[in-house]
Design an enzyme around this catalytic site. Structure first.
Site, PDB file in Angstrom:
ATOM      1  N   THR A  57     -95.699 -32.113  77.113  1.00 33.26           N
ATOM      2  CA  THR A  57     -94.448 -31.461  76.766  1.00 33.26           C
ATOM      3  C   THR A  57     -94.755 -30.170  76.022  1.00 33.26           C
ATOM      4  O   THR A  57     -95.915 -29.788  75.868  1.00 33.26           O
ATOM      5  CB  THR A  57     -93.520 -32.408  75.967  1.00 33.26           C
ATOM      6  OG1 THR A  57     -92.234 -31.807  75.836  1.00 33.26           O
ATOM      7  CG2 THR A  57     -94.086 -32.738  74.605  1.00 33.26           C
ATOM      8  N   LYS A  61     -97.512 -27.033  78.534  1.00 28.42           N
ATOM      9  CA  LYS A  61     -97.421 -27.221  79.980  1.00 28.42           C
ATOM     10  C   LYS A  61     -98.135 -26.131  80.776  1.00 28.42           C
ATOM     11  O   LYS A  61     -98.778 -26.421  81.785  1.00 28.42           O
ATOM     12  CB  LYS A  61     -95.953 -27.312  80.405  1.00 28.42           C
ATOM     13  CG  LYS A  61     -95.239 -28.535  79.861  1.00 28.42           C
ATOM     14  CD  LYS A  61     -93.776 -28.552  80.269  1.00 28.42           C
ATOM     15  CE  LYS A  61     -93.049 -29.733  79.674  1.00 28.42           C
ATOM     16  NZ  LYS A  61     -91.618 -29.771  80.054  1.00 28.42           N
ATOM     17  N   ASN A  82     -96.694 -31.087  83.899  1.00 30.65           N
ATOM     18  CA  ASN A  82     -96.235 -31.946  82.803  1.00 30.65           C
ATOM     19  C   ASN A  82     -96.755 -33.368  82.930  1.00 30.65           C
ATOM     20  O   ASN A  82     -96.405 -34.235  82.133  1.00 30.65           O
ATOM     21  CB  ASN A  82     -94.707 -31.939  82.689  1.00 30.65           C
ATOM     22  CG  ASN A  82     -94.014 -32.840  83.695  1.00 30.65           C
ATOM     23  OD1 ASN A  82     -94.464 -32.969  84.844  1.00 30.65           O
ATOM     24  ND2 ASN A  82     -92.917 -33.441  83.290  1.00 30.65           N
ATOM     25  N   GLY A 122     -83.573 -20.208  80.429  1.00 29.85           N
ATOM     26  CA  GLY A 122     -84.933 -20.477  79.972  1.00 29.85           C
ATOM     27  C   GLY A 122     -85.912 -20.472  81.125  1.00 29.85           C
ATOM     28  O   GLY A 122     -85.842 -21.332  82.006  1.00 29.85           O
ATOM     29  N   ALA A 123     -86.820 -19.480  81.129  1.00 25.76           N
ATOM     30  CA  ALA A 123     -87.785 -19.344  82.223  1.00 25.76           C
ATOM     31  C   ALA A 123     -89.171 -19.823  81.817  1.00 25.76           C
ATOM     32  O   ALA A 123     -90.173 -19.325  82.316  1.00 25.76           O
ATOM     33  CB  ALA A 123     -87.841 -17.880  82.683  1.00 25.76           C
TER      34      ALA A 123
END
Length: 257
Positions: A57, A61, A82, A122-123
């Protein structure tokens, strides 16, 4: 499970209950691992016969994908993993299941992705994975935005090279046309902040589903505000739980009940 922090993680409790219920002698432990320790952990995992793999997490990642031997095709496009498994010859293989988990959570809640107009905020690794999963599940248009200049644009350029031209960088010009909005940032983990203000939420149509990747708090400010508007919501725990069995299978376990 490695991250920094890990106080918010949900999967270990779910997966350990599944192990116990199936009589499997295994446990998932959450390790709060600071970024400088990541290479040492990966080396230790490679040599540890009783560690079949790990879940990754934030913030590891992307960084960990450069430290392992092989990543899946989708993880290559995303640039992050992940989940990692150790093979019999001590090689480490990685995949990215965040997108699969969110797409599954949407489907389980009867939210249609095919033909949908979507916005992922969120990229980072999770947002990129979710955007890819939405594209591959038939979304007609996926907007990807990020507060860091150029980040979403770089992802869109990479997606275009791999045939996902339905992804566009930036905020959607017509929020009322959206069917799905996903927060894939840590904004909201403090229990106070939200990636979308009241004006932004008011612009969404009543049929829009609002999802969040955050698992703690379970009810983020974004989800609370969306429900007050009468919108459907999906929390991060739904995404995590959707991945649980797939994570176990990836590491070589199988559940029969």
């Amino acid at each position: 499970m490695i991250g920094h922090p890990v106080r918010q993680v949900h999967m270990p409790g779910v997966l350990n209950a599944r192990f116990a219920g199936n009589g499997i002698d295994a446990v998932m432990v959450a390790l709060d691992l600071a970024p400088p320790a990541l290479p040492s952990f990966v080396h230790m995992m490679r040599l540890s016969a009783n560690i079949p793999g790990c879940v990754v997490t934030l913030p590891h990642k992307a960084a960990v994908s450069a430290l392992i031997d092989e990543v899946s095709g989708s993880a290559t496009i995303i640039g992050a993993v992940n989940v990692i498994r150790r093979t019999a010859d001590n090689r480490l293989e990685g995949d990215m299941l965040d997108g699969w988990g969110m797409a599954g959570a949407l489907a389980a809640n009867d939210v249609a992705i095919e033909g949908a107009s979507c916005w992922v905020i969120g990229a980072g690794a999770a947002g990129t994975a979710i955007a890819l999963a939405l594209c591959d599940a038939g979304a007609s248009l996926v907007w990807l935005s990020d507060t860091r200049p150029g980040r979403a644009e770089a992802v869109a350029a990479r997606f275009a090279l791999h045939g996902r031209s339905m992804l566009s960088a930036g905020r959607p010009p017509d929020p009322a046309a959206l069917s799905i909005l996903v927060n894939a940032t840590p904004v909201g983990m403090d229990g106070r902040s939200s990636p979308l203000d009241a004006h932004g939420l008011a612009a969404l149509a009543g049929h829009c589903c609002v999802a969040d990747v955050i698992t703690e708090p379970v009810d983020t400010p974004l989800l609370k505000a969306a429900r007050q508007r009468g919108l459907r919501t999906i929390g991060g725990n739904a995404m995590a739980e959707m991945q649980t069995d797939e994570v176990a299978r990836y590491m070589g376990f199988d559940f029969d009940r």
